[in-house]
Design an enzyme around this catalytic site. Structure first.
Site, PDB file in Angstrom:
ATOM      1  N   HIS A 104     -13.044   1.911   4.528  1.00 12.12           N
ATOM      2  CA  HIS A 104     -11.994   2.812   4.994  1.00 12.12           C
ATOM      3  C   HIS A 104     -12.387   3.200   6.417  1.00 12.12           C
ATOM      4  CE1 HIS A 104      -9.226   6.400   4.957  1.00 12.12           C
ATOM      5  NE2 HIS A 104      -8.443   5.405   4.566  1.00 12.12           N
ATOM      6  N   ASP A 126       0.405   5.452  -1.272  1.00 14.79           N
ATOM      7  CA  ASP A 126      -0.591   6.440  -1.695  1.00 14.79           C
ATOM      8  C   ASP A 126      -0.040   7.486  -2.653  1.00 14.79           C
ATOM      9  OD1 ASP A 126      -3.306   6.089  -0.434  1.00 14.79           O
ATOM     10  OD2 ASP A 126      -2.078   5.931   1.370  1.00 14.79           O
ATOM     11  N   GLU A 152      -9.045   1.586  -2.053  1.00 13.25           N
ATOM     12  CA  GLU A 152      -9.004   1.577  -0.589  1.00 13.25           C
ATOM     13  C   GLU A 152     -10.344   1.969   0.029  1.00 13.25           C
ATOM     14  OE1 GLU A 152      -6.248   3.225   3.121  1.00 13.25           O
ATOM     15  OE2 GLU A 152      -6.093   4.172   1.142  1.00 13.25           O
ATOM     16  N   HIS A 180       0.827  -1.215   0.000  1.00 13.14           N
ATOM     17  CA  HIS A 180       0.000   0.000   0.000  1.00 13.14           C
ATOM     18  C   HIS A 180       0.859   1.263   0.000  1.00 13.14           C
ATOM     19  CE1 HIS A 180      -3.938   1.950   0.717  1.00 13.14           C
ATOM     20  NE2 HIS A 180      -3.187   2.900   1.248  1.00 13.14           N
ATOM     21  N   HIS A 232      -2.305  -3.056   4.688  1.00 19.32           N
ATOM     22  CA  HIS A 232      -1.499  -2.156   5.524  1.00 19.32           C
ATOM     23  C   HIS A 232      -2.072  -2.093   6.935  1.00 19.32           C
ATOM     24  CE1 HIS A 232      -4.712   0.250   3.820  1.00 19.32           C
ATOM     25  NE2 HIS A 232      -4.377   1.343   4.459  1.00 19.32           N
ATOM     26  N   HIS A 277      -8.650  -1.709   7.794  1.00 22.55           N
ATOM     27  CA  HIS A 277      -9.698  -0.722   8.123  1.00 22.55           C
ATOM     28  C   HIS A 277     -11.019  -1.354   8.554  1.00 22.55           C
ATOM     29  CE1 HIS A 277      -7.645   3.013   6.938  1.00 22.55           C
ATOM     30  NE2 HIS A 277      -7.220   2.395   5.854  1.00 22.55           N
TER      31      HIS A 277
END
Length: 455
Positions: free
Chosen positions: A233, A96, A206, A94, A299, A278
């Site tokens: 998320h 971004d 995500e 992961h 992650h 998450h």
């Protein structure tokens, strides 16, 4: 002319030269010369081997290990980490980077200076320095506010549009730097990219809030190259409950919604990785039990090491494995300081603590790296950016991890899980599994009858 030639054929034999005798002498001389040359070569080789043996005795085998002349890793941990990463580069679950492009350059791919020093944690020079072989480009967009999306998630909030834009910027950057990146949509393509010394580039969505409450959108994302979807998320959505962030938020569905179970079935059928980062503990538990394919946390870290909601508790971790009643999977450890340690204490040793704890609970074949670089504002000491991955390998070498275990951590474990997800999809499709066409029951824009009959 004939008179000159005659003696060579019919001349007086007493005066004729004996060519057979001459040929025999010539052949004997050649054999003697070859024997001399062979003896010279043999004695030269024996002399060379003798000298090499003396050098080995005087210098010692450690020298050769340290310089990569044997199968062992160098004794020096820094050299060992770099040599290992040359053979087994990092595949990060992961990153971004597309988000930096969105907020820093308004997604203008042609203006993003990825070949130079970028403002956050990722750029091409540092990726190369950190021995990166691949990563998931997170095509993340934030959750809409509760007021904007409405109580049942029915209001249009442009999440799908924005996700398409992030897919576009990720692909644009991959294509802009073909000497560095190679687009990948399968485990085989990841391996091929690494073999070509390119950075395998995969896409991950995500959050289920980016699906627009639609399983059809999931299929379209897959066709666009997305290979994992995180079920939530920091917000609940029509499919599943989120854990929130540092503190657990109140549940909505108490895990997966009915549509969420169907979502997982379709993810299994098409070969989309089910990402449980998450998610709430109940969501993760139900997803693991319902999925026919291995699962992942792209992650996430360990709650037993640092007690925040965002980390995975041992009771959920213990469901992962290859034993009876377990599901194969991988937990890719997050570097976000807030999830690693109390404020001000996050460093590479604390991240290694998470890696080791997860490995103790589920086994070393089920742990990986999911840094969250470019999506976090702070970083642990010693893991400040993508160039610092070798520091984590050094720390684990010092703790006794061998090269095979570390090669699994850096990427091998993920590739196994990815390939297994692909295998499940192939099996389901070969068995005739049909696409899932279930529609979110709260939608008001779809007809309430099918073929004239009430639903």
């Amino acid at each position: 002319m004939s008179g000159e030639a005659e003696p060579l054929i019919h001349g007086n034999t007493s005066e004729q030269r004996n060519y057979a005798h001459d040929d025999a002498e010539h052949e004997a001389a050649q054999q003697h010369s070859r024997a001399l040359r062979t003896r010279t070569v043999v004695w030269s080789l024996l002399g060379l081997l003798f000298v090499v043996g003396i050098v080995i005795v005087l210098v010692g085998p450690e020298y050769y290990a340290d310089h990569g002349w044997s199968g062992a890793l160098p004794k020096d941990p820094d050299l060992a980490a770099r040599r290992l990463l040359d053979m087994a580069p990092v595949i990060d679950g992961h990153i971004d980077l597309p988000l930096v492009g969105r907020y820093g350059w308004r997604n203008n791919v042609s203006a993003i200076p990825l070949h130079d020093k970028m403002p956050m944690h990722v750029d091409i020079p540092r990726l190369r320095e950190g021995k990166v072989g691949g990563f998931f480009w997170s095509v993340y967009v934030p959750c809409a506010s509760a007021s904007a999306e409405g109580k049942k998630f029915l209001n249009a909030t442009w999440r799908v549009r924005d996700t398409l834009e992030q897919i576009d910027v990720a692909k644009g950057l991959i294509l802009r730097f073909p000497e560095t990146f190679q687009y990948a949509v399968s485990s085989a393509e990841v391996k091929d990219s690494i073999a070509q010394k390119k950075i395998a580039s995969l896409l991950g969505v995500e959050g289920g809030h980016q699906l627009g409450n639609s399983i059809a959108v999931l299929r379209q994302y897959y066709d666009l190259g997305v290979r994992y979807v995180t079920l939530t998320h920091v917000c609940h959505n029509a499919f599943a409950d989120s854990c929130g962030s540092l503190v657990m938020i109140a549940p909505l569905h108490h895990g997966l919604s009915p549509l969420g179970f169907k979502l997982i079935e379709e993810m299994n059928r098409i070969g989309m990785l089910v990402d449980l980062s998450h998610t709430s503990d109940m969501t993760a538990t139900q997803a693991i039990m319902h999925s026919k394919a291995p699962v992942m946390w792209s992650h996430s870290s360990a709650r037993a090491v640092h007690n925040v909601a965002r980390n995975v508790p041992d009771e959920v971790l213990s469901m992962i494995g290859t034993g009876e009643g377990q599901k194969d999977g991988i937990i890719m450890v997050n570097f976000a300081p807030a999830f690693v340690a109390p404020e001000g204490e996050a460093d590479v040793k604390r991240v290694a603590d998470h890696v080791e704890h997860i490995a103790r609970v589920v086994g070393k074949k089920h742990v990986g790296i999911g840094s969250d670089f470019d999506g976090i504002m702070d970083t642990p000491k010693g893991l400040e950016d993508v160039s610092k991955y070798p520091n984590l390998v050094v720390e684990l070498l010092r703790r006794g991890w061998d090269k095979y275990e570390l090669a699994g951590l850096t990427g091998g474990n993920f590739l196994r899980v990815f390939a297994a997800v692909e295998d499940v999809a192939h099996r389901l499709q070969s068995e005739g599994a049909l696409p899932v066409y279930d529609v979110y029951e709260e939608r008001e824009d779809m007809p309430l009858t099918v073929g004239g009959e009430a639903l």
